[in-house]
Design a protein around this motif. Structure first.
Motif, PDB file in Angstrom:
ATOM      1  N   GLU A   1      41.646  33.190  50.867  1.00 30.02           N
ATOM      2  CA  GLU A   1      41.758  33.110  49.401  1.00 30.02           C
ATOM      3  C   GLU A   1      42.034  31.655  49.008  1.00 30.02           C
ATOM      4  O   GLU A   1      41.328  31.053  48.208  1.00 30.02           O
TER       5      GLU A   1
ATOM      6  N   GLN B   1      48.469  41.255  52.069  1.00 33.83           N
ATOM      7  CA  GLN B   1      49.626  40.392  51.807  1.00 33.83           C
ATOM      8  C   GLN B   1      50.593  41.030  50.818  1.00 33.83           C
ATOM      9  O   GLN B   1      51.813  40.940  50.982  1.00 33.83           O
TER      10      GLN B   1
ATOM     11  N   ALA C   1      52.893  34.324  51.770  1.00 36.02           N
ATOM     12  CA  ALA C   1      52.125  34.097  50.538  1.00 36.02           C
ATOM     13  C   ALA C   1      53.048  34.244  49.335  1.00 36.02           C
ATOM     14  O   ALA C   1      54.200  34.690  49.463  1.00 36.02           O
TER      15      ALA C   1
ATOM     16  N   SER D   1      47.319  36.068  39.834  1.00 33.05           N
ATOM     17  CA  SER D   1      48.768  35.866  39.741  1.00 33.05           C
ATOM     18  C   SER D   1      49.231  34.502  40.265  1.00 33.05           C
ATOM     19  O   SER D   1      50.102  33.875  39.663  1.00 33.05           O
ATOM     20  N   ASN D   2      48.647  34.023  41.374  1.00 34.03           N
ATOM     21  CA  ASN D   2      49.123  32.709  41.846  1.00 34.03           C
ATOM     22  C   ASN D   2      48.645  31.619  40.896  1.00 34.03           C
ATOM     23  O   ASN D   2      49.360  30.645  40.641  1.00 34.03           O
TER      24      ASN D   2
ATOM     25  N   SER E   1      49.259  42.040  41.262  1.00 35.32           N
ATOM     26  CA  SER E   1      48.671  40.872  40.613  1.00 35.32           C
ATOM     27  C   SER E   1      48.849  40.978  39.101  1.00 35.32           C
ATOM     28  O   SER E   1      49.383  41.969  38.602  1.00 35.32           O
TER      29      SER E   1
ATOM     30  N   GLY F   1      43.153  38.629  41.169  1.00 34.87           N
ATOM     31  CA  GLY F   1      43.628  39.177  39.904  1.00 34.87           C
ATOM     32  C   GLY F   1      44.139  38.056  39.015  1.00 34.87           C
ATOM     33  O   GLY F   1      44.085  38.130  37.793  1.00 34.87           O
TER      34      GLY F   1
ATOM     35  N   GLY G   1      41.414  39.410  49.422  1.00 42.00           N
ATOM     36  CA  GLY G   1      42.324  39.241  48.292  1.00 42.00           C
ATOM     37  C   GLY G   1      41.643  38.802  47.005  1.00 42.00           C
ATOM     38  O   GLY G   1      42.246  38.833  45.939  1.00 42.00           O
TER      39      GLY G   1
HETATM   40  C1  LIG Z   1      46.621  38.119  47.058  1.00 43.22           C
HETATM   41  C2  LIG Z   1      46.317  36.710  47.317  1.00 43.22           C
HETATM   42  C3  LIG Z   1      45.546  35.947  46.410  1.00 43.22           C
HETATM   43  C4  LIG Z   1      44.857  36.539  45.208  1.00 43.22           C
HETATM   44  O1  LIG Z   1      45.683  37.150  44.284  1.00 43.22           O
HETATM   45  P1  LIG Z   1      46.095  36.477  42.913  1.00 43.22           P
HETATM   46  O2  LIG Z   1      46.813  37.553  42.196  1.00 43.22           O
HETATM   47  O3  LIG Z   1      44.836  36.052  42.231  1.00 43.22           O
HETATM   48  O4  LIG Z   1      46.956  35.320  43.240  1.00 43.22           O
HETATM   49  C5  LIG Z   1      45.391  34.592  46.649  1.00 43.22           C
HETATM   50  N1  LIG Z   1      45.925  34.010  47.743  1.00 43.22           N
HETATM   51  C6  LIG Z   1      46.655  34.713  48.642  1.00 43.22           C
HETATM   52  C7  LIG Z   1      47.203  34.009  49.832  1.00 43.22           C
HETATM   53  C8  LIG Z   1      46.870  36.085  48.463  1.00 43.22           C
HETATM   54  O5  LIG Z   1      47.584  36.759  49.367  1.00 43.22           O
END
Ligand SMILES: *Cc1c(COP(=O)(O)O)cnc(C)c1O
Length: 398
Positions: free
Chosen positions: A356, A120, A91, A241-242, A196, A239, A309
């Motif tokens: 997620e 993750q 991830a 971040s992606n 995040s 949160g 997540g």
């Molecule tokens: C942790 C996770 C997320 C959610 O976290 P964000 O900070 O919103 O990105 C989304 N997808 C995967 C595969 C994750 O492991």
């Protein structure tokens, strides 16, 4: 509207959101971290070391993949996947974990702690701690430990101590509380790798910056392939971040639409969800002011999502700002829709996504058919689904 790319201000404010709502005892550590990060981001040797690790340890750049069969099946816009699921540990979390462990080393901190939901981020943190020979403790809700047993075993093999948190709902929020308690106690020797774009300044800014590599690469890749920018970006938002990592390098490109997808759980009316922009309100949780799911007394609501997540009561503060400004749209996908999208991507493209990520895919399945064939949709494939196969198998009776 101020130039979006210049936020936050020096105290971590994204308009009315963000800030530093932490106990006095953590202020010194957060200021030290902010100062070190400001030095590091301008230091060419830091950037080179991080680039080298992202390339040769984590596997960047990740491909931008044209999902041809999914495109044909939906018979609308052309769909591209940014393959963060192909990174080491499976991830996007490793992008941020590598950045932060280099900062910890610069600050002379040998002990690493982190929280984790789906596991993750815990796996990514345990991985970079092993890589640099640091002691590592991961806090994880007892409920999440059960539904993500594979990742618990991975962390243990990587040499981390995984501490079960049984308080409250025994998921991500409680794990963050425990990690903060540990940090207050051990702040001189310990760096907290938050996973995040959440929490107190400088984390939302710093985590965003470490994840921007996703959008920077995707922008260059789509320009090379299609000789133009995409019409629509889609990413799931826990949160955040992606999503912010993909979106941020496109914020100034006004023609690029963006949709963040939250967890709709069993539906908004059921109350069992984690869609902060559907019924959440302004509040403060774990260091930051942002949209939070609370009841009328301001108490944090229980949240629910099939995907650990995305199962958190607050959203990263920059997302609250970008929603107010109208720059980014936010929608949600239910558990049911995500599970269906999980199967679709596996069967049509040969890619088993994280649950997620399946929320973002559910949005693609809803939106792509409404767009004409000359439109381009770019979706962040944030992680792979190995960890979720048991959950999905139980649901579908496979
Ligand atoms: C942790 C996770 C997320 C959610 O976290 P964000 O900070 O919103 O990105 C989304 N997808 C995967 C595969 C994750 O492991």
């Amino acid at each position: 509207m101020p130039a979006l790319a210049t936020l936050p201000d020096a105290h971590g404010h994204f308009g009315p959101y963000g800030g530093m709502f932490v106990p006095e005892t953590l202020m010194a550590a957060l200021q030290e971290l902010t100062a070190e990060y400001e030095r590091a981001r301008r230091d060419l040797s830091f950037q080179q070391e991080l680039d080298e690790l992202l390339r040769n340890f984590a596997g960047r750049p990740t491909p931008l993949y044209f999902a041809e069969r999914l495109t044909n099946e939906l018979s609308g816009a052309k769909i591209y996947l940014k393959r963060e699921d192909l990174l080491h540990t499976g991830a996007h979390k490793i992008n941020n974990a590598l950045g932060q462990i280099l900062l910890a080393r610069r600050m002379g901190k040998q002990r690493i702690i982190a929280e984790t939901g789906a596991g993750q981020h815990g796996v990514a943190t345990a991985t970079v701690a092993a890589r640099f020979g640091c002691e590592c403790v991961i806090y994880m809700g007892a409920v999440d430990m059960e539904r993500q047993a594979l990742n618990v075993a991975r962390m243990r093999f990587l040499g981390a101590r995984v501490v079960a948190v049984t308080a409250g709902q025994a998921t991500l929020k409680e794990a963050i509380n425990e990690a903060m308690r540990d940090w207050v106690t051990n702040v001189r020797t310990t760096h907290y790798i938050l996973g995040s774009a959440l929490g107190s300044h400088p984390y939302p800014m710093m985590v965003r910056d470490f994840q921007r590599v996703i959008g920077v690469e995707a922008r260059a890749q789509i320009l090379e392939r299609e000789e133009r920018l995409p019409d629509l970006l889609i990413a799931c938002v826990g949160g955040g971040s992606n999503a912010i990592g993909l979106f941020h390098p496109f914020l100034e490109d006004e023609a690029v639409r963006m949709i963040g997808v939250e967890a709709g759980g069993e539906g908004i009316r059921s109350g069992k969800h984690a869609a902060r922009f559907q019924g959440g309100r302004l509040g403060v949780l774990q260091g930051t002011r942002t949209f939070v799911l609370t009841n009328d007394d301001g108490q944090i609501e229980l949240t629910h999502s099939i995907s650990a997540g995305l199962d958190y009561a607050a959203i990263g503060p920059e997302h609250s700002y970008l929603r107010d400004s109208g720059r980014i749209e936010y929608d949600y996908a239910t558990d049911e829709e995500a599970l269906r999208a999980f199967r679709t991507l596996a069967e049509v493209e040969g890619i088993i996504p994280a649950l997620e990520t399946a929320h973002a895919m559910a949005q693609v399945i809803k939106t792509a058919p409404t767009l004409s064939k000359d439109k381009l949709v770019l979706v962040n494939c944030s992680g792979r689904g190995d960890k979720d196969v048991a959950t999905a198998a139980a649901h579908f009776g496979i």
